[in-house]
Design a protein around this motif. Structure first.
Motif, PDB file in Angstrom:
ATOM      1  N   PHE A  40      12.229   0.614   9.839  1.00  0.00           N
ATOM      2  CA  PHE A  40      12.482   0.520   8.404  1.00  0.00           C
ATOM      3  C   PHE A  40      11.390   1.223   7.595  1.00  0.00           C
ATOM      4  CE2 PHE A  40      11.672  -1.749   4.393  1.00  0.00           C
ATOM      5  CZ  PHE A  40      12.880  -1.524   3.747  1.00  0.00           C
ATOM      6  N   PHE A  41      10.126   0.947   7.907  1.00  0.00           N
ATOM      7  CA  PHE A  41       9.038   1.487   7.089  1.00  0.00           C
ATOM      8  C   PHE A  41       8.825   2.981   7.343  1.00  0.00           C
ATOM      9  CE2 PHE A  41       7.728  -2.967   6.444  1.00  0.00           C
ATOM     10  CZ  PHE A  41       7.538  -2.926   5.074  1.00  0.00           C
ATOM     11  N   THR A  42       9.047   3.445   8.557  1.00  0.00           N
ATOM     12  CA  THR A  42       8.937   4.891   8.804  1.00  0.00           C
ATOM     13  C   THR A  42      10.022   5.635   8.045  1.00  0.00           C
ATOM     14  OG1 THR A  42       8.097   4.401  11.026  1.00  0.00           O
ATOM     15  CG2 THR A  42       8.769   6.667  10.572  1.00  0.00           C
ATOM     16  N   THR A  43      11.247   5.121   8.101  1.00  0.00           N
ATOM     17  CA  THR A  43      12.356   5.741   7.370  1.00  0.00           C
ATOM     18  C   THR A  43      12.106   5.696   5.867  1.00  0.00           C
ATOM     19  OG1 THR A  43      13.890   5.018   9.107  1.00  0.00           O
ATOM     20  CG2 THR A  43      14.850   5.711   7.012  1.00  0.00           C
ATOM     21  N   LEU A  44      11.634   4.547   5.380  1.00  0.00           N
ATOM     22  CA  LEU A  44      11.349   4.403   3.953  1.00  0.00           C
ATOM     23  C   LEU A  44      10.274   5.378   3.502  1.00  0.00           C
ATOM     24  CD1 LEU A  44      11.703   2.822   1.275  1.00  0.00           C
ATOM     25  CD2 LEU A  44       9.955   1.230   2.097  1.00  0.00           C
ATOM     26  N   ASN A  45       9.208   5.501   4.285  1.00  0.00           N
ATOM     27  CA  ASN A  45       8.123   6.399   3.911  1.00  0.00           C
ATOM     28  C   ASN A  45       8.584   7.851   3.907  1.00  0.00           C
ATOM     29  OD1 ASN A  45       5.203   6.464   3.278  1.00  0.00           O
ATOM     30  ND2 ASN A  45       5.093   7.748   5.100  1.00  0.00           N
ATOM     31  N   PRO A  47       0.810  -1.231   0.000  1.00  0.00           N
ATOM     32  CA  PRO A  47       0.000   0.000   0.000  1.00  0.00           C
ATOM     33  C   PRO A  47       0.834   1.267   0.000  1.00  0.00           C
ATOM     34  CG  PRO A  47      -0.087  -1.082   2.149  1.00  0.00           C
ATOM     35  CD  PRO A  47       0.554  -2.047   1.197  1.00  0.00           C
ATOM     36  N   MET A  48       2.011   1.219   0.616  1.00  0.00           N
ATOM     37  CA  MET A  48       2.872   2.393   0.647  1.00  0.00           C
ATOM     38  C   MET A  48       3.331   2.763  -0.757  1.00  0.00           C
ATOM     39  SD  MET A  48       6.427   2.906   2.776  1.00  0.00           S
ATOM     40  CE  MET A  48       5.661   2.294   4.271  1.00  0.00           C
ATOM     41  N   PHE A  49       3.761   1.758  -1.524  1.00  0.00           N
ATOM     42  CA  PHE A  49       4.210   2.026  -2.892  1.00  0.00           C
ATOM     43  C   PHE A  49       3.043   2.413  -3.798  1.00  0.00           C
ATOM     44  CE2 PHE A  49       7.906  -0.487  -1.461  1.00  0.00           C
ATOM     45  CZ  PHE A  49       8.920   0.352  -1.893  1.00  0.00           C
ATOM     46  N   ILE A  50       1.883   1.795  -3.589  1.00  0.00           N
ATOM     47  CA  ILE A  50       0.702   2.155  -4.379  1.00  0.00           C
ATOM     48  C   ILE A  50       0.333   3.617  -4.134  1.00  0.00           C
ATOM     49  CG2 ILE A  50      -1.784   1.791  -4.624  1.00  0.00           C
ATOM     50  CD1 ILE A  50      -1.295  -1.177  -4.137  1.00  0.00           C
ATOM     51  N   TYR A  51       0.375   4.032  -2.855  1.00  0.00           N
ATOM     52  CA  TYR A  51      -0.002   5.408  -2.514  1.00  0.00           C
ATOM     53  C   TYR A  51       0.951   6.410  -3.150  1.00  0.00           C
ATOM     54  CZ  TYR A  51      -0.890   9.576   0.236  1.00  0.00           C
ATOM     55  OH  TYR A  51      -1.170  10.866   0.614  1.00  0.00           O
ATOM     56  N   HIS A  52       2.258   6.195  -2.972  1.00  0.00           N
ATOM     57  CA  HIS A  52       3.232   7.161  -3.479  1.00  0.00           C
ATOM     58  C   HIS A  52       3.347   7.127  -5.009  1.00  0.00           C
ATOM     59  CE1 HIS A  52       4.818   8.755   0.252  1.00  0.00           C
ATOM     60  NE2 HIS A  52       4.829   7.543   0.762  1.00  0.00           N
ATOM     61  N   GLU A  62      10.340  12.670   0.806  1.00  0.00           N
ATOM     62  CA  GLU A  62      11.393  13.628   0.440  1.00  0.00           C
ATOM     63  C   GLU A  62      11.668  13.603  -1.058  1.00  0.00           C
ATOM     64  OE1 GLU A  62      14.815  12.780   2.780  1.00  0.00           O
ATOM     65  OE2 GLU A  62      13.971  13.617   4.632  1.00  0.00           O
ATOM     66  N   ILE A  63      11.698  12.405  -1.632  1.00  0.00           N
ATOM     67  CA  ILE A  63      11.913  12.284  -3.077  1.00  0.00           C
ATOM     68  C   ILE A  63      10.780  12.950  -3.846  1.00  0.00           C
ATOM     69  CG2 ILE A  63      12.029  10.641  -4.988  1.00  0.00           C
ATOM     70  CD1 ILE A  63      13.464   8.720  -3.036  1.00  0.00           C
ATOM     71  N   HIS A  64       9.550  12.731  -3.373  1.00  0.00           N
ATOM     72  CA  HIS A  64       8.390  13.356  -4.015  1.00  0.00           C
ATOM     73  C   HIS A  64       8.479  14.879  -3.939  1.00  0.00           C
ATOM     74  CE1 HIS A  64       4.246  14.014  -5.259  1.00  0.00           C
ATOM     75  NE2 HIS A  64       4.052  14.733  -4.172  1.00  0.00           N
ATOM     76  N   GLN A  65       8.883  15.401  -2.766  1.00  0.00           N
ATOM     77  CA  GLN A  65       9.006  16.841  -2.605  1.00  0.00           C
ATOM     78  C   GLN A  65      10.116  17.412  -3.481  1.00  0.00           C
ATOM     79  OE1 GLN A  65       6.900  18.751  -0.894  1.00  0.00           O
ATOM     80  NE2 GLN A  65       8.014  20.572  -1.567  1.00  0.00           N
ATOM     81  N   LEU A  66      11.228  16.689  -3.576  1.00  0.00           N
ATOM     82  CA  LEU A  66      12.330  17.132  -4.426  1.00  0.00           C
ATOM     83  C   LEU A  66      11.900  17.181  -5.891  1.00  0.00           C
ATOM     84  CD1 LEU A  66      15.382  15.259  -2.851  1.00  0.00           C
ATOM     85  CD2 LEU A  66      15.020  17.727  -2.917  1.00  0.00           C
ATOM     86  N   ARG A  67      11.116  16.189  -6.292  1.00  0.00           N
ATOM     87  CA  ARG A  67      10.635  16.165  -7.682  1.00  0.00           C
ATOM     88  C   ARG A  67       9.747  17.374  -7.963  1.00  0.00           C
ATOM     89  NH1 ARG A  67       6.265  13.752 -10.036  1.00  0.00           N
ATOM     90  NH2 ARG A  67       5.744  12.624  -8.134  1.00  0.00           N
ATOM     91  N   LEU A  68       8.879  17.717  -7.006  1.00  0.00           N
ATOM     92  CA  LEU A  68       8.029  18.891  -7.179  1.00  0.00           C
ATOM     93  C   LEU A  68       8.864  20.165  -7.249  1.00  0.00           C
ATOM     94  CD1 LEU A  68       5.065  18.129  -4.723  1.00  0.00           C
ATOM     95  CD2 LEU A  68       5.080  17.927  -7.209  1.00  0.00           C
ATOM     96  N   PHE A 126       3.692  14.107  15.742  1.00  0.00           N
ATOM     97  CA  PHE A 126       4.379  13.329  14.709  1.00  0.00           C
ATOM     98  C   PHE A 126       4.286  14.035  13.371  1.00  0.00           C
ATOM     99  CE2 PHE A 126       4.262  10.261  11.237  1.00  0.00           C
ATOM    100  CZ  PHE A 126       5.375   9.480  11.492  1.00  0.00           C
ATOM    101  N   GLU A 127       3.128  14.565  13.046  1.00  0.00           N
ATOM    102  CA  GLU A 127       2.900  15.223  11.757  1.00  0.00           C
ATOM    103  C   GLU A 127       3.799  16.440  11.584  1.00  0.00           C
ATOM    104  OE1 GLU A 127      -1.043  16.993  11.048  1.00  0.00           O
ATOM    105  OE2 GLU A 127      -1.314  15.430   9.539  1.00  0.00           O
ATOM    106  N   LYS A 128       4.112  17.139  12.688  1.00  0.00           N
ATOM    107  CA  LYS A 128       4.903  18.364  12.619  1.00  0.00           C
ATOM    108  C   LYS A 128       6.390  18.120  12.832  1.00  0.00           C
ATOM    109  CE  LYS A 128       1.051  21.174  14.355  1.00  0.00           C
ATOM    110  NZ  LYS A 128       0.591  22.059  15.465  1.00  0.00           N
ATOM    111  N   ALA A 129       6.760  16.912  13.238  1.00  0.00           N
ATOM    112  CA  ALA A 129       8.145  16.631  13.599  1.00  0.00           C
ATOM    113  C   ALA A 129       9.024  16.444  12.371  1.00  0.00           C
ATOM    114  CB  ALA A 129       8.217  15.389  14.481  1.00  0.00           C
ATOM    115  N   LYS A 130      10.336  16.552  12.593  1.00  0.00           N
ATOM    116  CA  LYS A 130      11.294  16.259  11.547  1.00  0.00           C
ATOM    117  C   LYS A 130      11.471  14.745  11.410  1.00  0.00           C
ATOM    118  CE  LYS A 130      13.865  20.567  12.170  1.00  0.00           C
ATOM    119  NZ  LYS A 130      15.182  21.173  12.496  1.00  0.00           N
TER     120      LYS A 130
END
Length: 415
Positions: free
Chosen positions: A176-181, A17-22, A186-192, A122-126
């Motif tokens: 692992f999954f939190t770091t991956l997400n 689901p993570m890959f489908i979403y992104h 970050e990759i999505h934001q960089l692309r934008l 969590f939403e506002k954290a780095k």
């Protein structure tokens, strides 16, 4: 070997689901509610699959349901968390009405309020802090589950050993999954940002070519309009001439903004006290805020030094402050603060009680020719964002519709 296969299968069902979403959802769905519904559905399917294919060890069912439950709640919000928790209870009831069901219900009732409490921080954290929060919550949930498990059942040292290994594996998977997400975000934001940078570069190139040629006929037209404005003209014709001159002047201001944007940024920075600069700007804008029925509250620290070009930083802060003031047509309060952070930065915060923005409007803020004001061009915010980036700074925007907006600027602190 069977246990390893079962856990690998569960890991695959969590990653899917993570890959489908992104890959398919994040760029296509712009509505927040729709995104959250899709997110709930994807994590819900992952959760059901994890519970449907558990690993069996010493006659105990071991699954990774906490991973989709926690990830869905932290990234999806309160509603998604409640939906997933109810889904866990209902599906566990479907599997069997036994001691495991009671353990599940008691664990959720004990831990979900805590998980939901940490969702906003969590939403506002780095990134690093998000990983720590996720690991802490998964540890808390699992330990509470083990406690209820030991309370309701007769346990052996062997079963406790199995639970301990399961706990360690869950913590590793959550990390692992939190770091991956976060990396995928970050990759999505960089692309934008790369796409936006391409648009800005086109504007810069066009500006240098056309601005001079456009301005010359405008100045000629303005001059002839002034010559036509004779005393014996009717009031209606004088009004038309005045409006025409005003619009030409506004177009000239837009060209000036474009020319400023098209200029290459200078590296001639100097040590600037941002607190003093911010206070000076507020003093200059005092009459303007008074006329707009806006009160200004400040909290400025003296130790706010950064390396910047004072004139450009001044322009950036003026643009943001004026936007904050103009976002409150009926008056209100603007909070302006500046203070050093604990990680080698200074933080400038400008908060208003204005009309606010949706997530989609926030995402477009700073884009070329995007403005929420009827007569705005968006160039002011676009240039402001470019100035902050040129000083190796960052901008964070949080806003709620009809509540207000807060713009936080982070700049490297000068040594």
């Amino acid at each position: 070997m069977t246990i390893i296969k079962d856990f690998v299968l569960q890991l695959t069902l969590i990653a899917l689901p993570m890959f489908i979403y992104h890959t398919f959802v994040n760029d296509r769905l712009k509505n927040d509610k729709t995104q959250r519904l899709v997110l709930s559905a994807l994590w819900g399917l992952s959760l059901i699959f994890c519970m449907s294919f558990p690993a069996i060890a010493s006659n105990y069912r071991l699954d990774l349901r906490i991973v989709p439950l926690l990830m869905g709640t932290l990234y999806g919000g309160f509603g998604t968390g409640v939906i997933l928790a109810v889904l866990v209870i209902l599906y566990r009831l479907y599997i069997g009405f036994d001691t495991g069901f009671y353990t599940t219900v008691l664990a959720l009732l004990t831990t979900m309020p805590v998980i939901l409490y940490f969702q906003k921080p969590f939403e506002k954290a780095k990134k690093a802090k998000k990983v720590k929060i996720a690991i802490f919550l998964s540890l808390f949930y699992t330990l509470v589950g083990i406690t209820w498990f030991c309370t309701l059942r007769n346990v052996s040292w062997e079963s406790l050993g199995v639970q301990a290994v399961h706990l360690a594996f869950i913590l590793l998977v959550i990390w692992f999954f939190t770091t991956l997400n976060e990396n995928m975000k970050e990759i999505h934001q960089l692309r934008l940002e790369v796409q936006n940078a391409g648009k800005l570069q086109v504007i810069s190139d066009l500006t240098s070519v056309f601005a001079h040629e456009i301005r010359n006929p405008m100045q000629v037209t303005r001059g002839f309009l002034q010559l036509l404005n004779e005393p014996d003209l009717t009031d209606q014709k004088k009004k038309y001439i005045r409006l025409s001159i005003e619009e030409l002047d506004r177009a000239n201001e837009i060209i000036n903004d474009l020319l400023l944007f098209g200029k290459p940024s200078t590296n001639c920075t100097e040590r600037v006290n941002v607190g003093n600069l911010l206070q000076r700007i507020l003093n200059i804008l005092d009459s303007y805020t008074t006329s707009q029925n806006v009160a200004v509250t400040t909290d400025i620290n003296d130790d706010c030094w950064t390396n910047a070009v004072p004139q450009k930083l001044n322009q950036c802060l003026v643009n943001i402050l004026k936007n904050a003031i103009e976002s409150m047509p009926n008056g209100g309060t603007v909070w302006a603060s500046c203070a050093p952070t604990g990680d080698g930065q200074i933080q400038i915060s400008i908060k208003d009680q204005g009309i606010g923005m949706t997530k989609q409007e926030i995402d477009r803020l700073g884009s070329p020719f995007y403005s929420l004001k009827k007569s705005g061009t968006g160039l002011g915010m676009m240039i402001s964002f470019q100035i902050i980036r040129s000083f190796h700074g960052k901008v964070r925007v949080t806003s709620e519709k009809n509540i207000g907006t807060e713009i936080i600027i982070l700049l490297p602190k000068a040594g």
